[in-house]
Write a protein that holds these residues in place. Structure first.
Motif, PDB file in Angstrom:
ATOM      1  N   ASP A 128      13.636  -1.089   3.527  1.00 15.89           N
ATOM      2  CA  ASP A 128      14.542  -1.935   2.797  1.00 15.89           C
ATOM      3  C   ASP A 128      13.824  -3.350   2.463  1.00 15.89           C
ATOM      4  O   ASP A 128      14.157  -3.866   1.477  1.00 15.89           O
ATOM      5  N   ILE A 129      13.011  -3.765   3.263  1.00 17.17           N
ATOM      6  CA  ILE A 129      12.456  -4.947   3.025  1.00 17.17           C
ATOM      7  C   ILE A 129      11.316  -5.016   2.011  1.00 17.17           C
ATOM      8  O   ILE A 129      11.366  -5.875   0.985  1.00 17.17           O
ATOM      9  N   ILE A 130      10.681  -4.117   1.903  1.00 17.10           N
ATOM     10  CA  ILE A 130       9.687  -3.693   0.975  1.00 17.10           C
ATOM     11  C   ILE A 130      10.411  -3.423  -0.389  1.00 17.10           C
ATOM     12  O   ILE A 130       9.782  -3.877  -1.685  1.00 17.10           O
ATOM     13  N   ALA A 131      11.371  -2.655  -0.656  1.00 16.74           N
ATOM     14  CA  ALA A 131      12.280  -2.553  -1.597  1.00 16.74           C
ATOM     15  C   ALA A 131      12.589  -4.100  -2.211  1.00 16.74           C
ATOM     16  O   ALA A 131      12.497  -4.007  -3.511  1.00 16.74           O
ATOM     17  N   GLN A 132      13.128  -4.767  -1.319  1.00 14.95           N
ATOM     18  CA  GLN A 132      13.541  -6.056  -1.727  1.00 14.95           C
ATOM     19  C   GLN A 132      12.513  -6.843  -2.434  1.00 14.95           C
ATOM     20  O   GLN A 132      12.600  -7.502  -3.437  1.00 14.95           O
ATOM     21  N   TYR A 133      11.352  -6.840  -1.764  1.00 15.48           N
ATOM     22  CA  TYR A 133      10.447  -7.390  -2.174  1.00 15.48           C
ATOM     23  C   TYR A 133       9.723  -6.789  -3.563  1.00 15.48           C
ATOM     24  O   TYR A 133       9.615  -7.763  -4.548  1.00 15.48           O
ATOM     25  N   ARG A 134       9.610  -5.688  -3.916  1.00 11.95           N
ATOM     26  CA  ARG A 134       9.340  -5.116  -5.228  1.00 11.95           C
ATOM     27  C   ARG A 134      10.328  -5.448  -6.056  1.00 11.95           C
ATOM     28  O   ARG A 134       9.970  -5.515  -7.395  1.00 11.95           O
ATOM     29  N   LEU A 135      11.732  -5.501  -5.716  1.00 19.98           N
ATOM     30  CA  LEU A 135      12.639  -5.955  -6.735  1.00 19.98           C
ATOM     31  C   LEU A 135      12.514  -7.285  -7.622  1.00 19.98           C
ATOM     32  O   LEU A 135      12.743  -7.256  -8.620  1.00 19.98           O
ATOM     33  N   TYR A 136      11.930  -8.279  -6.686  1.00 16.29           N
ATOM     34  CA  TYR A 136      12.119  -9.462  -7.257  1.00 16.29           C
ATOM     35  C   TYR A 136      10.670 -10.093  -7.350  1.00 16.29           C
ATOM     36  O   TYR A 136      10.410 -11.041  -8.128  1.00 16.29           O
TER      37      TYR A 136
ATOM     38  N   ILE B  46       0.641   0.177   4.659  1.00 18.64           N
ATOM     39  CA  ILE B  46       0.856  -0.017   3.211  1.00 18.64           C
ATOM     40  C   ILE B  46       1.760   1.102   2.789  1.00 18.64           C
ATOM     41  O   ILE B  46       1.931   2.341   3.306  1.00 18.64           O
ATOM     42  N   ARG B  47       2.940   0.829   2.278  1.00 22.25           N
ATOM     43  CA  ARG B  47       4.038   1.727   1.789  1.00 22.25           C
ATOM     44  C   ARG B  47       4.319   1.383   0.293  1.00 22.25           C
ATOM     45  O   ARG B  47       4.561   0.349  -0.072  1.00 22.25           O
ATOM     46  N   ASN B  48       4.310   2.383  -0.502  1.00 22.54           N
ATOM     47  CA  ASN B  48       4.441   2.182  -1.768  1.00 22.54           C
ATOM     48  C   ASN B  48       3.642   1.133  -2.649  1.00 22.54           C
ATOM     49  O   ASN B  48       4.728   0.258  -3.052  1.00 22.54           O
ATOM     50  N   GLU B  49       2.455   1.083  -2.402  1.00 26.07           N
ATOM     51  CA  GLU B  49       1.797   0.074  -3.050  1.00 26.07           C
ATOM     52  C   GLU B  49       1.804  -1.353  -2.480  1.00 26.07           C
ATOM     53  O   GLU B  49       1.428  -2.451  -3.266  1.00 26.07           O
ATOM     54  N   THR B  50       2.611  -1.376  -1.445  1.00 26.57           N
ATOM     55  CA  THR B  50       2.829  -2.638  -0.858  1.00 26.57           C
ATOM     56  C   THR B  50       2.414  -2.827   0.763  1.00 26.57           C
ATOM     57  O   THR B  50       2.644  -2.076   1.354  1.00 26.57           O
ATOM     58  N   GLY B  51       1.571  -3.945   0.881  1.00 25.81           N
ATOM     59  CA  GLY B  51       1.204  -4.267   2.284  1.00 25.81           C
ATOM     60  C   GLY B  51       2.143  -4.922   2.950  1.00 25.81           C
ATOM     61  O   GLY B  51       2.680  -5.894   2.538  1.00 25.81           O
TER      62      GLY B  51
END
Length: 282
Positions: free
Chosen positions: A146-154, A244-249
């Motif tokens: 959820d945190i990574i999705a929020q970051y990638r969203l914005y 690292i998940r989904n190109e996000t560290g």
């Protein structure tokens, strides 16, 4: 459109909720979520339905099997053989079902059938003209997703990066402290080439989380967004982690009162250094 079939958009959002979207479509779906309120509403409805279904299934599996049913299955006679087949050479392994094997097989089929019937029977009917979609399971998704999705969203936004801009630092402190229950300071990370942009609040695994956004202003990664997120949710084992998940560290550290993490592009080699500095300032 055939009312028995979900629309392409609903299928894409279901895959996104289940974290099974390809990298190319993942970016497209996130753009839709940012720019289209109706898409966001449909995404929230699918995710909410998935959580309700998962909880209902878990609660049902905790219910005890009626004793009368267990006895009837255990005492049921085995079916008679209609034809006596030639006996194969005897070995140490036998396929003949024992009473215990029969009981376990019948009980497993009962539980599985009851679970499917319960979920289908308890699902609310779709409003007229709407499509009813079985929400996908989220067993593999957790609060870090959820945190990574929020970051990638914005992170790719320019005009809508934050809810409260950096100029209203006092409002950010009061708002996030009140809603997350975590006291904090806004770290000054200009020494790491990061300028504070503002803040957002969201839900990660059902728990409020605060997010502070910074933008990089120097180096090859000029313009990259780095986020500091904090929540009361504890990671597995209550320990710090780097992954690292989904190109996000993500670099996480845990205190007695909260869990903090630095989130940024997986290509950023200094996330652990930023985390070390932020931990001493926040």
């Amino acid at each position: 459109m055939n009312a028995s079939q979900p629309s392409p958009l609903e299928l894409r959002l279901s895959a996104y909720v289940d974290a099974q979207t390809g990298d190319g479509d993942w970016h497209d779906v996130e753009e839709l979520l940012v720019n289209d309120p109706q898409v966001r509403a449909l995404h929230d409805a699918l995710r909410h339905g998935s959580e309700i279904g998962r909880r209902a299934f878990d609660d049902m599996l905790k219910e005890p099997v009626p004793l009368d049913l267990v006895r009837s299955i255990k005492n049921a006679p085995l079916p008679r053989r209609a034809v006596r087949l030639p006996q194969a050479p005897r070995s140490g392994f036998s396929l003949k079902p024992s009473g215990v094997r029969t009981f376990i097989a019948c009980l497993s089929l009962f539980v599985l059938g009851g679970a499917i019937g319960y979920m289908l029977g308890s699902r609310p009917a779709a409003p007229q003209g709407r499509v009813a979609i079985a929400a996908p399971a989220q067993a593999a998704r957790d609060w870090l997703d959820d945190i990574i999705a929020q970051y990638r969203l914005y992170a790719r936004q320019t005009n809508h990066l934050t809810e409260i801009p950096a100029e209203r630092a006092a409002d950010i402190l009061e708002w996030l402290t009140t809603n997350t229950g975590i006291s904090f300071r806004i770290p000054d990370l200009q020494g790491s080439g990061l300028v504070f942009q503002g803040a957002r609040m969201f839900s990660a695994g059902g728990t409020p989380a605060g997010q502070l956004f910074y933008r990089r202003i120097d180096g090859d990664a000029d313009g990259d967004v780095i986020a500091i997120t904090f929540t009361k949710t504890r990671p597995a084992g209550n320990r710090s982690l780097e992954e690292i998940r989904n190109e996000t560290g993500i670099v996480t550290w845990v205190t007695p009162l909260a869990t903090y993490m630095v989130v940024g592009p997986s290509s950023a080699a200094d996330l652990d250094d930023i985390a070390a500095k932020a931990a001493g300032l926040i």
